[in-house]
Enzyme design. Structure first.
Site, PDB file in Angstrom:
ATOM      1  CG  HIS A  37      -2.032  -0.965   1.165  1.00  0.00           C
ATOM      2  ND1 HIS A  37      -2.597  -1.549   2.273  1.00  0.00           N
ATOM      3  CD2 HIS A  37      -2.707  -1.472   0.104  1.00  0.00           C
ATOM      4  CE1 HIS A  37      -3.565  -2.359   1.902  1.00  0.00           C
ATOM      5  NE2 HIS A  37      -3.658  -2.329   0.604  1.00  0.00           N
ATOM      6  CB  CYS A  75      -2.446  -2.026 -16.414  1.00  0.00           C
ATOM      7  SG  CYS A  75      -3.036  -3.629 -15.850  1.00  0.00           S
TER       8      CYS A  75
END
Length: 552
Positions: A186, A483
């Site tokens: 994160h 991506c």
């Protein structure tokens, strides 16, 4: 000089700050057991504290965008997860003092998540952060978190929870360095969104004291403690010149000799799409649709989904928009999908696999995407996550095309890369998700600091699989994009271009850096760098080979 895993390129020189943490509370102090008459009230007080923490996290999620919004929403959901709440309530009703009950319940689930490993282990820092916030609420103490510095500073920590990183001001927190974490944690994802240099898994960082001057190099993956100010200033100035060059890049994506490579943005909602539209992004290469499903007890209606998808399509009206169908499960459970208990959720029912047990879920999502396309007049491409077989690809393509949509799949599972030629018999395009591809290829938990070097997207084995998928796309005459977070690394973007990737999709903050870097090199240089990388023995060797081949 301390070494770690580079995550976001750039160089910054500033004093260290560290997150404020809850003062140590002696949970063994006081009565060993609370009086039975007050236990119900104490249990209610605990539930109210957890609800207050969750509400604040949801409020912050509502005011954030993109990755920050998603991770805050997921943390808010975890704050009210019935499993750990129930464990704490049971302890309180059995007489355990409330703070002690919270600590013990969290310890129970931390041990469980750690044992499960994979994506579940990523939630350990989140759960510990929730524990500290709930204990602070119960104790009448200020909520722990990152202090607001008076001057530009570098945030160093053992690890950072989503709530710590999601609200950072990049003008004041100019770089991140952590002892733990990996290139797809994160912390790394939000650092990319903020566009600030980041290095993770830095050995020895914990002993660096607050206010110490450090030089963080997010390209080389180093943290230099108390460097010579003149040397540090020169390094920052060189990086600043590169940043200024990037700031003037206005697209479209191409090498110096005119070889086109589309550069797209990764987005998660309408607000993020509108922000990305302000960059030179040529479209959306990854629209993560999970956000409208998380934090809900019931599935959003087709109309609700249509409104959400239409916002993104409207922001990029007339441009290419690639929508990834629901990628939930594992660390992103859906309350209404009936997830089974799994010994290893990262290898379990997630992504496209959820559709098998919930057949209407995918069909309703495709119906909503088609409705949003009709409403906006923009024709989206759709892709399925966690595809592992040609049969799965064929099934998804058939279902997507029944709604009039262009069908593709994600290459995140090594099996899909190995069989890319067969998968391309059924779909119109591929998009490589390097985050999961690295984790599954290297059999390494992407949140493990000890294994962070293995989940580095520069690993030759990972890039060999990327090359295999790209070659299959070229042979079939179909586009293959990247991506995953690897596309946000300007140097690696050049290598991917040399491998033959047709598009790169990254966080909006990374787009100009990637585009400017490509514009400085020729296709031949990119191909030479790709060849050199594929022949490298280690990730560090691969990065060094690319730097040498590209003349940087």
């Amino acid at each position: 000089m301390l070494r770690g895993v580079p995550v976001v390129a750039g160089v910054r020189y500033a004093p260290v700050i560290r997150p404020g943490r809850l003062p140590v509370i002696d949970v063994g102090a006081g009565e060993a057991s609370i009086d039975e008459s007050v236990r119900p009230a104490e249990a209610e007080r605990f539930v109210a504290a957890a609800a207050a923490v969750a509400t604040r996290l949801r409020d912050r999620a509502a005011h954030a965008t993109g990755a920050a919004s998603e991770v805050l929403a997921a943390t808010a959901t975890l704050a009210q997860d019935r499993a750990w709440l129930g464990a704490a309530e049971k302890r309180i009703k059995d007489g355990t003092p409330v703070v002690q009950a919270v600590v013990q319940a969290v310890e129970q689930f931390v041990a469980m998540f750690t044992q499960l490993g994979g994506l579940m282990a990523e939630r350990v820092a989140d759960l510990q952060d929730i524990r500290d916030r709930v204990v602070a609420e119960l104790s009448g103490l200020p909520e722990p978190g990152v202090p607001l510095p008076d001057i530009p500073s570098i945030l160093c920590a053992e690890d950072l929870a989503p709530a710590d990183t999601a609200g950072l001001d990049p003008k004041l927190v100019v770089a991140l360095a952590t002892t733990l974490g990996g290139p797809t944690s994160h912390t790394a994802i939000i650092a990319r969104q903020l566009g600030i240099p980041c290095v993770v898994a830095v050995a020895g960082l914990d002993v660096v004291e607050v206010e110490t001057m450090v030089l963080v190099d997010g390209t080389l993956g180093t943290v230099t403690v108390s460097p010579d100010p003149a040397v540090a200033g020169e390094a920052v100035a060189a990086a600043q010149r590169e940043a200024e060059r990037a700031a003037h890049w206005s697209g479209p994506g191409a090498t110096a000799d005119g070889h086109a490579v589309s550069i797209f943005a990764n987005v998660q909602d309408g607000a993020a799409a509108r922000a990305a539209r302000e960059t030179p992004a040529e479209g959306v290469g990854l629209f993560r649709t999970e956000l409208c499903f998380l934090n809900r007890d019931t599935e959003p209606t087709v109309d609700e989904q249509t409104d959400i998808y239409a916002e993104v399509l409207e922001a990029f009206s007339g441009a290419k928009v690639v929508i990834r169908t629901l990628d939930a499960g594992s660390d992103k459970p859906l309350k209404f999908a009936g997830h089974p208990d799994e010994a290893n959720p990262a290898l379990g029912v997630r992504g496209i696999r959820i559709a098998e047990g919930n057949p209407g879920l995918l069909d309703r999502q495709l119906q909503a995407i088609a409705a949003a396309a009709k409403r906006t007049g923009t024709e989206p491409w759709v892709m399925a996550p966690m595809i592992a077989t040609a049969e799965e690809a064929e099934s998804f393509a058939t279902q997507a095309r029944s709604h009039g949509l262009i069908a593709g799949v994600m290459i995140e599972v090594p099996a899909a890369a190995l069989l890319a030629d067969r998968i391309l018999e059924h779909v119109d395009f591929l998009s490589i998700g390097t985050n999961d591809l690295a984790q599954y290829t290297m059999a390494a938990d992407r949140m493990s600091a000890e294994l962070a070097a293995l989940t580095d997207p520069w690993q030759p084995a990972v890039l060999a699989l990327v090359a295999m998928a790209v070659r299959a796309g070229a042979a079939a005459g179909k586009p293959v994009g990247v991506c995953g977070e690897a596309a946000a690394d300007p140097l690696l973007a050049c290598v991917l271009t040399g491998l033959g990737v047709t598009s790169l999709s990254a966080a909006a903050a990374a787009i100009q850096g990637v585009g400017a870097k490509l514009a400085q090199v020729t296709l031949q240089q990119c191909q030479a760098a790709a060849d050199a990388v594929l022949g490298a023995a280690t990730a560090a060797d691969a990065r060094a080979a690319a730097l040498a081949a590209l003349g940087n």
